[in-house]
Structure formats: structure tokens, C-alpha cells
Motif scaffolding. Structure first.
Motif, short mmCIF file in Angstrom:
data_model
loop_
_atom_site.label_atom_id
_atom_site.label_comp_id
_atom_site.label_asym_id
_atom_site.label_seq_id
_atom_site.Cartn_x
_atom_site.Cartn_y
_atom_site.Cartn_z
N GLY B 7 52.31 43.76 35.66
CA GLY B 7 50.74 43.46 35.76
C GLY B 7 50.00 44.91 35.21
N ARG B 8 50.75 45.75 35.25
CA ARG B 8 49.95 47.03 34.91
C ARG B 8 50.18 47.47 33.49
N SER B 9 51.28 46.68 32.75
CA SER B 9 51.42 47.15 31.51
C SER B 9 50.11 46.85 30.60
N PRO B 10 49.84 47.51 29.41
CA PRO B 10 48.75 47.63 28.67
C PRO B 10 48.26 46.34 28.41
N ILE B 11 49.15 45.56 27.86
CA ILE B 11 48.70 44.25 27.43
C ILE B 11 49.27 43.10 28.17
N ASP B 12 48.42 42.28 29.15
CA ASP B 12 48.82 41.41 29.95
C ASP B 12 47.65 40.29 30.05
N LYS B 20 38.49 39.77 34.00
CA LYS B 20 37.18 39.61 33.52
C LYS B 20 36.49 38.56 34.18
N LYS B 21 36.83 37.67 34.62
CA LYS B 21 36.30 36.81 35.46
C LYS B 21 35.61 37.39 36.69
N GLU B 22 36.16 38.39 37.36
CA GLU B 22 35.38 39.09 38.28
C GLU B 22 34.48 40.08 38.03
N LEU B 23 34.87 40.67 36.67
CA LEU B 23 33.88 41.72 36.18
C LEU B 23 32.47 40.93 35.90
N VAL B 24 32.68 39.78 35.29
CA VAL B 24 31.54 38.99 34.75
C VAL B 24 30.57 38.56 36.07
N ASP B 57 37.43 49.00 29.51
CA ASP B 57 38.51 49.83 28.92
C ASP B 57 39.58 50.44 30.05
N ALA B 58 38.89 50.54 31.08
CA ALA B 58 40.05 51.22 32.43
C ALA B 58 40.50 50.18 33.08
N ARG B 59 40.56 49.09 32.87
CA ARG B 59 40.82 47.92 33.48
C ARG B 59 42.46 48.09 33.97
N ALA B 60 43.32 48.63 33.02
CA ALA B 60 44.80 48.92 33.68
C ALA B 60 44.93 49.88 34.78
N SER B 61 43.99 50.52 34.93
CA SER B 61 44.21 51.49 35.93
C SER B 61 43.27 50.84 37.40
N PHE B 62 42.79 49.76 37.38
CA PHE B 62 42.04 49.11 38.63
C PHE B 62 43.20 48.23 39.15
N GLN B 63 43.35 48.31 40.27
CA GLN B 63 44.29 47.72 41.26
C GLN B 63 43.45 46.40 41.73
N LEU B 64 44.22 45.31 41.12
CA LEU B 64 43.45 43.73 41.45
C LEU B 64 43.73 43.70 42.92
N GLY B 65 42.44 43.26 43.60
CA GLY B 65 42.56 42.83 44.82
C GLY B 65 41.80 43.94 45.66
N THR B 66 41.70 45.01 44.94
CA THR B 66 40.90 46.34 45.74
C THR B 66 39.25 45.87 45.24
N ASN B 67 38.61 46.66 45.88
CA ASN B 67 36.78 46.30 45.99
C ASN B 67 36.33 46.79 44.33
#
Lengths: 88, 201
Positions: B7-12, B20-24, B57-67
Motif C-alpha cells: 500500500g505504500r508503494s509509489p503506484i497503487d 482522492k475520495k477523502e481529499l475531495v 503529491d505527498a499521498r504516499a507518505s500519508f497513512q490511510l486511516g489517520t486524520n
């Protein structure tokens, strides 16, 4: 008592508006008669109510923008970024 | 274990989709926060778009499920202050933000009180304004606001409390008057006194 005097001087300061600048330190330590102490307690309640009103308005102001429709630009930019670049 | 690492790999694409859904859903909040920082709707949308793209751009460094809301607000705030450092002197900013806010009110039918609040907010020191907005309007806990601003929880608490007092003093004194430069002088006097009163407690 000190707190009451302080609060009431904040209020006096506010009501006097721009002359506030001339308010000296002596206003902060002046003797507070009983009558003014009662007024001080009343203005403490008033202060709480005003703060509540400010809080409500603050959220209203923020939510006003939150509830605006999002300009298409945002989603367009995101969509473009999401697509693999044409060079691939 | 391996799932999380994949899940942390660059292309997923799947993970990107969730992100993206949450970002929107956060865009409206980013716009609102940006509006309070800049005081200007156009500059605010530019800032919110920049922050949105930085987050993407920094999405790979974000841990899904955190705030994610706090995370994106932090990105937006950092973006705002790095732009400010580049292009504005602090003293100019406060005055300019106050003046821009005077013309930023689109709806003449809007309640006068909101109008006054906007102008008064623009007069607060930036660190007090953002603390009050995050806690008082953005729905963040003091701890989250402290993370966003990169300061101690106690600092946030004291900024919020000072902001509340200063705002009240400005509103009551009419220091938000629409007369441009004069309002700036009155504002400094009011803020200095409000600050003095609140620190002597």
C-alpha cells in the motif's frame, strides 16, 4: 475582586472605543466601589454571552465557505494530476 | 504486513482512489481555512489548490486511516506561511489583509455582524487568528490544532484565549471601522491594550 475589577475595566475600555489608547495603568488599580462590583459580576455574564455569540458567528462564517459549491477548477486539477502523464 | 507495505508503494491505483475520495471531501474545509488565513477569496482558492496538490503529491507518505483533515490543514498552513515569508513583510500583511477583507465581502445582504466579525478577525495577530479558527470553527481539538501549528498544546490554548478577548475588544470598540488606515492605528492600540489586560491576569 481583582478579577472582577480587571474584567470591568476591559469592558469600560471597549465601550470607550478609540479613546481606549489613553487608558492608563491607574484605571486598572482604581478603587472599585460595591456598586461597580455588582456591575462587574453582571458584565462577567455578559462577557460569557458575548463569547458564545462570537463562537456561533465564527462557525457560521467558516461553514458559509464550507457550504459553498467547490469551483470545478479543483476537481479538474486533481483529475489531471491523477492521470498518468502522456509521456508514458 | 506485506499488504501494508504494498500500500505504500509509489503506484497503487486502489489506494490512490481511496486517498482522492477523502481529499475531495476536504476541499470545502481547505477553502474555508484558506479564506480565513488570506482574507481574500481568490488568493484563498489559489492557496487551497496548492495545498490540495501538495497533499496529492505527498499521498504516499500519508497513512490511510489517520486524520487527513489535520494533515491537509497543516500542509495548507505551511504553504501559506512559506509564501508569506517570500513575498510579504509581516507588518504589511496585517494591514493588507484587513483592507482586502473590506472588499472581500461579496454579499451585501449578509448580516452585518458577520461582516464585522470578518474584519475584526483580519486584525488579530495571525497566530491568534489561526488558533481561534481551528478550535472555534474548524472543530479541531487543542491537541490537533497544536499539531497543525507545530506548537505546544498550552500555546494553542493561550492563543485561543487571547484571540477571544482581543476579538471581543475589537468588536465592542468598533475598531473594525471601514476607514482603511485609521482602522490600522486604532487596531494596534486596541490589540496592545487587550494583550496587556490578558497577560496581567
Amino acid at each position: 475582586m481583582r478579577n472582577v475589577a480587571l474584567t470591568s475595566s476591559i469592558y469600560t475600555f471597549g465601550r470607550r472605543g478609540r479613546t481606549l489608547r489613553t487608558t492608563g495603568v491607574e484605571d486598572m488599580i482604581e478603587h472599585v466601589p460595591m456598586e461597580d462590583q455588582r456591575k462587574g459580576a453582571a458584565s462577567l455574564d455578559e462577557a460569557r454571552l458575548r463569547q458564545q455569540a462570537i463562537g456561533v458567528k465564527l462557525r457560521q462564517m467558516f461553514d458559509e465557505v464550507v457550504n459553498e459549491p467547490v469551483p470545478d477548477e479543483f476537481l479538474d486539477i486533481l483529475r489531471k494530476a491523477e492521470k498518468p502523464s502522456g509521456e508514458r | 504486513m506485506s499488504e501494508a507495505q504494498v500500500g505504500r508503494s509509489p503506484i497503487d491505483p486502489a489506494r490512490d482512489g481511496i486517498f482522492k475520495k477523502e481529499l475531495v471531501t476536504l476541499i470545502p474545509h481547505l477553502r474555508a481555512f484558506a479564506r480565513t488565513l488570506t482574507g481574500d477569496p481568490t488568493a484563498a482558492d489559489d492557496l487551497a489548490q496548492d495545498a490540495m496538490m501538495k497533499a496529492w503529491d505527498a499521498r504516499a507518505s500519508f497513512q490511510l486511516g489517520t486524520n487527513m483533515k489535520a494533515w491537509t490543514f497543516m500542509i495548507l498552513r505551511n504553504q501559506f506561511y512559506s509564501e508569506k515569508r517570500r513575498s510579504w513583510r509581516q507588518s504589511q500583511l496585517d494591514q493588507e489583509a484587513a483592507e482586502r477583507t473590506l472588499v472581500a465581502v461579496d454579499d451585501p445582504e449578509a448580516p452585518v455582524a458577520l461582516d464585522e466579525l470578518r474584519m475584526s478577525l483580519a486584525m488579530l495577530p495571525p497566530e491568534q487568528r489561526e488558533a481561534l479558527i481551528l478550535v472555534g470553527a474548524g472543530g479541531f481539538a487543542y491537541e490537533e490544532a497544536a499539531d497543525i501549528c507545530g506548537c505546544a498544546v498550552g500555546t494553542v490554548k493561550s492563543r485561543v484565549s487571547r484571540a477571544r478577548r482581543a476579538l471581543q475588544a475589537i468588536l465592542e470598540s468598533g475598531g473594525y471601522d471601514r476607514d482603511g488606515g485609521a482602522a490600522g492605528d486604532a487596531m494596534h492600540a486596541i490589540l496592545a491594550d487587550a494583550e496587556r489586560l490578558s497577560t496581567q491576569r
